[in-house]
Design a protein around this motif. Structure first.
Motif, short mmCIF file in Angstrom:
data_model
loop_
_atom_site.label_atom_id
_atom_site.label_comp_id
_atom_site.label_asym_id
_atom_site.label_seq_id
_atom_site.Cartn_x
_atom_site.Cartn_y
_atom_site.Cartn_z
N LEU A 13 46.97 -8.58 8.66
CA LEU A 13 47.89 -7.91 7.73
C LEU A 13 47.47 -8.20 6.30
N TYR A 56 47.39 -11.73 13.76
CA TYR A 56 47.89 -10.44 13.28
C TYR A 56 48.35 -10.55 11.84
N LEU A 77 60.35 1.22 14.75
CA LEU A 77 59.22 1.24 13.82
C LEU A 77 59.41 2.30 12.75
N LEU A 108 55.99 -0.21 7.90
CA LEU A 108 56.10 1.24 7.89
C LEU A 108 57.14 1.74 6.89
N VAL A 130 49.54 1.34 12.23
CA VAL A 130 50.28 0.07 12.32
C VAL A 130 50.34 -0.43 13.76
N ALA A 131 50.59 0.51 14.70
CA ALA A 131 50.65 0.13 16.11
C ALA A 131 49.31 -0.47 16.53
N GLY A 152 55.70 -4.68 12.08
CA GLY A 152 55.29 -3.28 11.96
C GLY A 152 56.38 -2.43 11.33
N ARG A 153 57.62 -2.69 11.73
CA ARG A 153 58.75 -1.94 11.20
C ARG A 153 58.86 -2.12 9.69
N LEU A 174 48.72 -4.01 14.95
CA LEU A 174 49.51 -5.09 15.55
C LEU A 174 49.45 -5.06 17.08
N ARG A 191 56.12 -8.88 16.48
CA ARG A 191 55.11 -7.93 16.02
C ARG A 191 55.76 -6.60 15.65
#
Lengths: 209, 361
Positions: free
Chosen positions: B177, B173, B96, B147, B115-116, B143-144, B119, B139
């Motif tokens: 977003l 999700y 991430l 970020l 973000v964690a 997220g990665r 998601l 997911r």
């Protein structure tokens, strides 16, 4: 010593062979693999011609104080050259096995190419690189022909394990010493193999495969 | 604001596509081999096209005419691939934060915690990618990308490698977003359901060319563009009331009132409903004793006969418009023609998870 010194050039050559298309790629490939096929004595003689005190490069290097002939450095050079193809082969295979898609993904996350190599490609190919290093080490341990031709067999200076054993078997009463060294040789080789196996397994487990 | 123009030829395949899109989610729609992935690879910088221009929010990332070509790692374009492509030797947390190691500004952008949380990944942070399910991996991949503070997020069929249950797990999700992360998204898909739930703008690709480009509601109703019988109207409605006794939810919006199976959302929440053309019946007078719960009054605006036995009938209902797929025989016998007042009838059970999605209006 030979293994450590050849690690970086080995990696560079492996990377070139694995990833780049360039003129002379086949030639480089052939040159790297030559010591694997040539009789070791021929390799040693070529080294002597090149790096001997009056050799093609040896003379120039001697000017700046680097002497290979009949020194331990020469033994190390011979071992490195002999181990190089094995090392490059293993590294190249493992570099080729790294998924290019992961490198692309790292790029989209903002990692410049050099960083991608350091934090993605290198760690992912680590098992193969270690295996290559261990193979080269084992080869260096067993190096006989090239070394003896290039830098002779001087105890404490250019003597490798096999050449020491050979010497001992040539003198009366040397059997006990030869047997001791043989045991040392077996133990070292075994330890190297186990260590590489363990490192590779650990790396694989980290990757979860 | 995204501006893309690409000309690229490889073997027998030629891509010649240009579009401009504004809005939070732009869907690139088309069957496989239509050039969607090539197009996003060009936007990301993974592929160098023969000719091309890519401008995102006023920043020129590629312009072959002027010799501008920003390298991949400086484009700040997040890419969520079909397969998650997580780095197997790093933990979820390290994956991430990967983009953070390389970003120049230290501050700004969403935090790892945010973000964690967005998601639902908080419990996964210390695991390794190999131990995650397909849905969890995807997911983490999203997220990665978030970020790394992208100016644009590309999602190349992020759900196609997942089974139906996992898709249903991820889709909300992605919707969150769109509504919360405020990063423009280019979403590649060949699933009409996903496009209808997510997209503001739809670009339809066919054989490397743009077949249609425009607001989702407009493009989705055009029959010829979509395979099978997936076309339909896209309506924006609000939840008006729940009927607990019968397990139903009433929705109000431009076409009138719709009744659908009970939704787990609060009253007043916005939903986006796709009314598939094949689910709509057309009647000239109010039927009595009818099981279908949705009867909307409207006027026929267009009748388009198809190749086979089918015809498309467009019906204006209030400020919205529905599309019905009926037989040509029905058009003939009911004498359906523009201007005719009709009733559009939809069964409540025609609405399911595939056709209803939450939106922030």
């Amino acid at each position: 010593m030979a293994t450590l010194a050849s690690l970086l050039p080995g990696l560079a050559v492996a990377y070139l062979l694995a990833r780049r298309e360039f003129r002379g790629r086949a030639l480089l490939d052939g040159l790297v693999h030559l010591p694997l096929i040539l009789p070791p004595v021929v390799t040693g003689y070529l080294l002597l011609l090149a790096f001997g005190r009056r050799g093609w490069f040896g003379a120039a290097l001697a000017e700046i104080g680097i002497v290979f002939s009949f020194r331990w450095t020469g033994a190390a050079l011979a071992c490195a050259v002999m181990g190089f193809p094995l090392m490059v082969r293993a590294m190249r295979l493992s570099l080729e096995a790294v998924d290019r898609k992961l490198e692309q993904a790292a790029g989209t996350l903002g990692a410049p190419p050099a960083a991608v190599f350091l934090v993605v490609t290198l760690p992912l190919s680590l098992p193969g690189i270690l295996a290559g290093a261990v193979l080269a080490f084992a080869k260096a341990m067993g190096e006989f022909g090239a070394t003896i031709t290039f830098v002779s067999n001087i105890p404490g200076e250019t003597q490798t394990l096999p050449s020491a054993i050979y010497t001992l078997t040539q003198v009366p009463g040397g059997e006990a010493g030869a047997l001791r060294l043989t045991l040392v040789s077996v133990a070292l080789s075994m330890a190297a193999l186990l260590a590489s196996e363990w490192l590779a397994r650990r790396a694989r487990r980290r990757l979860g495969a | 604001m995204i501006e893309v123009a690409v000309r690229h030829a490889r073997g027998a395949f030629a891509l010649d596509a240009a579009f401009t899109a504004e809005g939070r989610v732009t869907a690139l729609f088309g069957r496989s081999g239509s050039g969607k992935s090539t197009l996003v690879d060009v936007i990301a910088g993974l592929l160098r096209p023969d000719h091309g221009r890519v401008v995102v929010d006023g920043v020129t990332l590629l312009d072959t005419e002027c010799g501008v070509r920003v390298p991949v790692h400086r484009r700040r374009i997040g890419y969520v691939f079909q397969e998650a492509r997580l780095l197997p030797h790093l933990s979820v947390r390290q994956n991430l934060l990967f983009g953070r190691w390389f970003s120049r500004e230290r501050s700004g952008g969403p935090s790892l915690e945010a973000v964690a949380d967005l998601l639902g990944m908080a419990p996964l942070l210390d695991r390794r990618p190999a131990g995650l399910s397909g849905g969890e991996r995807q997911r983490v991949a999203i997220g990665r990308a978030l970020l790394a503070r992208p100016r644009l997020l590309l999602m190349d069929e992020p759900l196609s490698a997942l089974d139906e249950a996992r898709k249903a797990e991820i889709l909300p999700y992605v919707a969150r977003l769109r509504d919360e992360a405020r990063v423009p998204i280019v979403y590649v898909s060949h699933a009409v359901a996903e496009v209808a739930r997510l997209a503001d703008t739809v670009v339809v690709l066919d054989h490397g060319r743009v077949a249609a480009c425009g607001p989702a509601a407009e493009v989705l109703r055009r029959g010829a563009l979509f395979p099978g019988h997936e076309t339909g109207a896209l309506l924006h409605l609000r939840i008006a009331a729940h009927d607990e006794a019968f397990g139903l939810t009433h929705l109000d919006g431009p076409p009138g009132r719709l009744t659908v199976p009970r939704l787990g959302l609060p009253i007043g929440a916005g939903v986006r409903v796709r009314v598939r053309a094949r689910d709509v019946l057309v009647a000239r007078e109010a039927p009595r004793s009818l099981s279908a719960r949705n009867v909307l009054f409207g006027t026929v605006t267009a009748v388009t006969p198809g190749d086979g036995p089918h015809a498309r009938v467009e019906i204006a209902c209030g400020d919205a418009s529905l599309v019905a797929e009926v037989t040509r025989l029905a058009v003939h016998e009911l004498a359906l023609a523009p201007g005719l007042p009709v009733l559009a009838i939809v069964k409540s059970v025609a609405f399911d998870e595939e056709t209803i999605g939450v939106v922030e209006i």
